[in-house]
Structures are given as C-alpha cells and as structure tokens.
Design a protein around this motif. Structure first.
Motif, PDB file in Angstrom:
ATOM      1  N   ARG A  17     -23.228 -12.843 -47.397  1.00  0.00           N
ATOM      2  CA  ARG A  17     -21.991 -12.865 -46.615  1.00  0.00           C
ATOM      3  C   ARG A  17     -21.939 -14.062 -45.669  1.00  0.00           C
ATOM      4  NH1 ARG A  17     -19.123 -12.678 -48.509  1.00  0.00           N
ATOM      5  NH2 ARG A  17     -17.455 -11.996 -47.113  1.00  0.00           N
ATOM      6  N   GLN A  27     -12.320 -13.514 -49.071  1.00  0.00           N
ATOM      7  CA  GLN A  27     -13.723 -13.490 -48.655  1.00  0.00           C
ATOM      8  C   GLN A  27     -14.035 -12.471 -47.559  1.00  0.00           C
ATOM      9  OE1 GLN A  27     -15.858 -15.654 -50.501  1.00  0.00           O
ATOM     10  NE2 GLN A  27     -13.922 -15.807 -51.626  1.00  0.00           N
ATOM     11  N   GLY A  28     -13.042 -12.140 -46.740  1.00  0.00           N
ATOM     12  CA  GLY A  28     -13.329 -11.410 -45.520  1.00  0.00           C
ATOM     13  C   GLY A  28     -13.865 -10.004 -45.698  1.00  0.00           C
ATOM     14  N   ALA A  29     -13.364  -9.284 -46.681  1.00  0.00           N
ATOM     15  CA  ALA A  29     -13.704  -7.860 -46.796  1.00  0.00           C
ATOM     16  C   ALA A  29     -14.735  -7.572 -47.882  1.00  0.00           C
ATOM     17  CB  ALA A  29     -12.434  -7.062 -47.078  1.00  0.00           C
TER      18      ALA A  29
END
Length: 444
Positions: A17, A27-29
């Motif tokens: 991550r 990408q965030g979750a």
C-alpha cells in the motif's frame, strides 16, 4: 507448507500500500490479498490460511504452482546464461519456438516461426503490425466483447470499457460477436445466432470496405468478456469471410491457448486454421513473462528481404524460453491438456449444470469447455438482470472465507482452475459455490 511468520502478512500489505501502484484500480481503497506461496492448485498466506485456486490468477497458471520441472529448468538456465540480445541465436529460444510450432501444427496447419514477446498485449500488438504490413491495409476489426491487452493498438482493439480512456491508436472498428444468452440479433437458437452474427460481420466488412481491412482479430473463445463459446459454424464462417476478402485472421489464444479448453489451442477444437496465432499466459503459466505470435510461411517469408519494424529487448528471454520448453514437455508427458478436457467433461460440466438446476433464480446461464467455464448470475431468470456489483463482492468474500480463490468478473464467476485439478478439487469448489449461492438467493 513451509514455516511462515504471521507478522509478514501485515508487513507485505503495508509495503504494497505504501509503494505499489496497481492496475485497473482506484488506489485509495485497495486491500489486496497477500500470498506467501503455493503448490499445485493451492495457495497460502503468511498466517497459514490455504486457498484452492479456481482462478489460475489471471487464467494463466495452467500447469499449477511451483511445478518442479519448470522451476528446475529456470534454475538450470540461470546457471548457464541469464539473458541474451534477441538478435543472437540461443538454444533455449530455438527449442521453445520449435515446440510451440509443433503444437500449433497438430492439425496439420503448417505454421513455421514464432516472434517472441513479453506477454499477450504485445503479442497482439505485433500480430496487428504483421497483418498491416503484409496486406498493405490499415483497418482492424475486433469484437465489442473482447480484451486484447493494454498497449497502444491492443487496448483500442479491446471492446470493453477499458479502451475508452485509451483510444490513441488508429484504424480500429468493432462488431458484435455471438452471445445467445444476451443476443444482439434476436436469435433464439445457436444456429440463428451464428448465422445472424456472421451476416452482421460481413456487413461491417462491406461497409468499411474490404480493401481497407488488414485483419479480423478475435479471441477464439472470448475469456474476460464471459467465456463465450462460439456457436456451431461461427468460427468456420469467420474463417471463410476472411479468406474471401483477403483479410488476415488473427486468433487471440492468449487466454484460451495451451490446454485451457482441453486442446493445445482452442481453434483446433473448432476445425479452423487462423493466419496468425497470439499466445502468452499458459505457454509457461506465467513463471517468467513470455508471449508471442505464431506465423505461417507466407507471412514469415514476406519479410525475408523486407525489414520487420518491431522488436523487444527481452524477446525470447532465455529464462522464459527455458520455462516454456519445460512446461510444454511436462504438459505433454503428464497428459495435462487431456486432463483439462476430461475434467471439463466429467467433473466441471456435470457439477456446473447441477449448480444451475439447484439455483434457477440466480444462475442465468452456465457455459464453457475444458477448464474454462462461466456461471452468469442474475437477479431473476425472467429479466436476466445482472447481479449487482455489491452482491458480487459479497460472493467473492464468502468464497474466500470458505478457502476458495475465485475469479469474479462483472456478474459472473469464472470457473478457471489450473489444468492439473482433480475431481476432489472440483467437488470442494462446487460445495463452496453451492453454499454461497444459497446465501445469495436469500438476498435477491
């Protein structure tokens, strides 16, 4: 299973991550699965949880994980020569090309050479280049329900949503292929679907101008789009159209090739011979990146005096080539392609038909062959409305909780295990599918 440190599970996730940018994702979750190792048809994480792989990752681990003959071949080649410029000859590369051509010629097709690439996308890229240069034409026809890779021409040849933000290549036109369950042609039988889809394709050829069309690029059995086994007569009809109009027929066998359908190449099960074959994935189960284009004499010798304007630094990389040789030899010696056909006929086919019969309200259709099947899920049989993404996410999570690594795509579960699976593996997987679909039926 080797000794594992559970602390590495979170450490691997944290590193990922912090530093890895993932494909096809916001990408965030992201919360990626972490795997520590594998063997045969199973994977495990650092916490000791084991998973039966019914995905073959991206439908490429055909020979299973850590096949000893392939691992040993890579090690042995590394001891001799780890890399070489593609312009030089190399024994591993030559032997890999020879074996690939032999398998492509099992039906007497007469293919002669292989242009090696790093994967399936650049295989399709270079097949398109070959077709355009050979014919002197520009346009490439491909299906809307298709995926051909994520490079310039390959992604635009792709029919699904991924081409839309990537349309930088020229000369691409799409058509609808056969898909009886959701027919674009108001067909009610496989024969009608085939006839009408062929009529539609010929009208596209005529409307675009046959003299402008370099290639028809098709997945022999479309994979990511839903494992859409072509109806009787369709591929034969496409072959006839291409021949009649002087168009190069490119069979994208990246996913369907090297045993996935129970044949070395899927087109061999339909009695046709394409002009070019693209491959990757199962050629060495992804142990080292490898793909390529299989070329017949007429196209290969077109470039005897003319420079072919294409090349890759790692074309036919020795480590990859050695893994190809070992893979093909092991698959041949161990009857792995034959096992895929038998498992499809005797285990997956009956199990998937029973699953459909037991869950008629959520299973809209099942289809496939070999170790290449799809379960299409709907909210109800009458409307055929696809099951929502949120429910499909719950299905994926529930299968993982039961120790099955699934391939979930849109409203479908693709049943695509390594070709080495046993009847017991299939029984275990379908026990999980059945339990999860029973839970889903109560939600929709």
């Amino acid at each position: 299973m080797p000794e594992l440190d559970p602390a590495d599970q979170q450490f691997a996730r944290d590193l990922d991550r912090a530093h890895v940018f993932h494909s096809w994702s916001a990408q965030g979750a992201l919360d990626p699965l972490v795997f520590a190792g594998g063997s045969g048809a199973r994977l495990w994480d650092f916490e000791g949880n084991s998973f039966l792989d019914m995905s073959s990752q991206l439908v490429n681990v055909n020979i299973g994980y850590q096949h000893p003959k392939v691992v040993e071949a890579i090690k042995a080649q590394a001891d001799v020569l780890t890399t070489i410029d593609p312009k030089h000859a190399n024994l591993a590369r030559g032997r890999a090309a020879q074996l690939i051509v032999e398998k492509a010629n099992l039906a007497g097709a007469g293919f002669e050479k292989v242009f090696f690439t790093n994967g399936g996308a650049d295989a399709n890229e270079n097949a398109i280049r070959l077709a355009r240069l050979y014919t002197g034409r520009d346009t490439v026809l491909s299906a809307y329900r298709s995926y051909h890779g994520n490079t310039g021409a390959a992604i635009v040849a792709t029919g699904d949503w991924r081409r839309v933000p990537n349309q930088y290549a020229r000369g691409h036109v799409h058509f609808f292929g056969p898909y009886l369950y959701r027919s674009e042609f108001w067909a009610t039988t496989p024969e009608e679907e085939s006839e009408r889809a062929l009529h539609h394709l010929e009208r596209v050829v005529q409307a675009e101008g046959p003299d402008t069309i370099a290639a028809i690029l098709i997945e022999t059995v479309p994979g990511t789009a839903g494992i859409l086994v072509p109806p009787p007569g369709y591929l034969e009809g496409v072959r006839e159209l291409a021949t009649r109009y002087g168009i190069v027929l490119i069979a994208d066998e990246v996913m369907a090739g090297f045993g996935r359908t129970g044949e070395w190449f899927a087109h061999q099960g339909f009695g046709i011979t394409p002009d070019l074959i693209t491959f990757a994935k199962g050629v060495n189960s992804g142990y080292v990146p490898m793909g390529g284009v299989i070329i017949p004499p007429a196209i290969a010798h077109h470039f005897d005096e003319r420079v072919f304007p294409g090349g890759l630094t790692y074309s036919g990389h020795p480590l990859a080539a050695a893994s190809v040789v070992a893979t093909i030899e092991a698959m041949t010696d161990e009857g792995i392609v034959e096992n895929a056909k038998r498992i499809g006929q005797e285990a997956i086919g009956p199990a998937i038909e029973k699953l459909a019969a037991d869950h008629p309200d959520v299973v809209g259709e099942v289809r496939g062959l070999g170790c290449f099947w799809a379960i299409e899920l709907v909210t109800d049989a009458a409307s055929r409305t696809p099951l929502p993404d949120a429910v499909m996410g719950q299905i994926k999570s529930a299968l993982l909780a039961r120790g099955v690594l699934p391939f979930v795509q849109n409203n479908r579960i693709h049943v695509v295990p390594p070709l080495i699976v046993t009847e017991d593996d299939i029984t275990e997987a379908f026990h999980a599918y059945n339990a999860v679909l029973s839970e889903v039926a109560a939600l929709v």
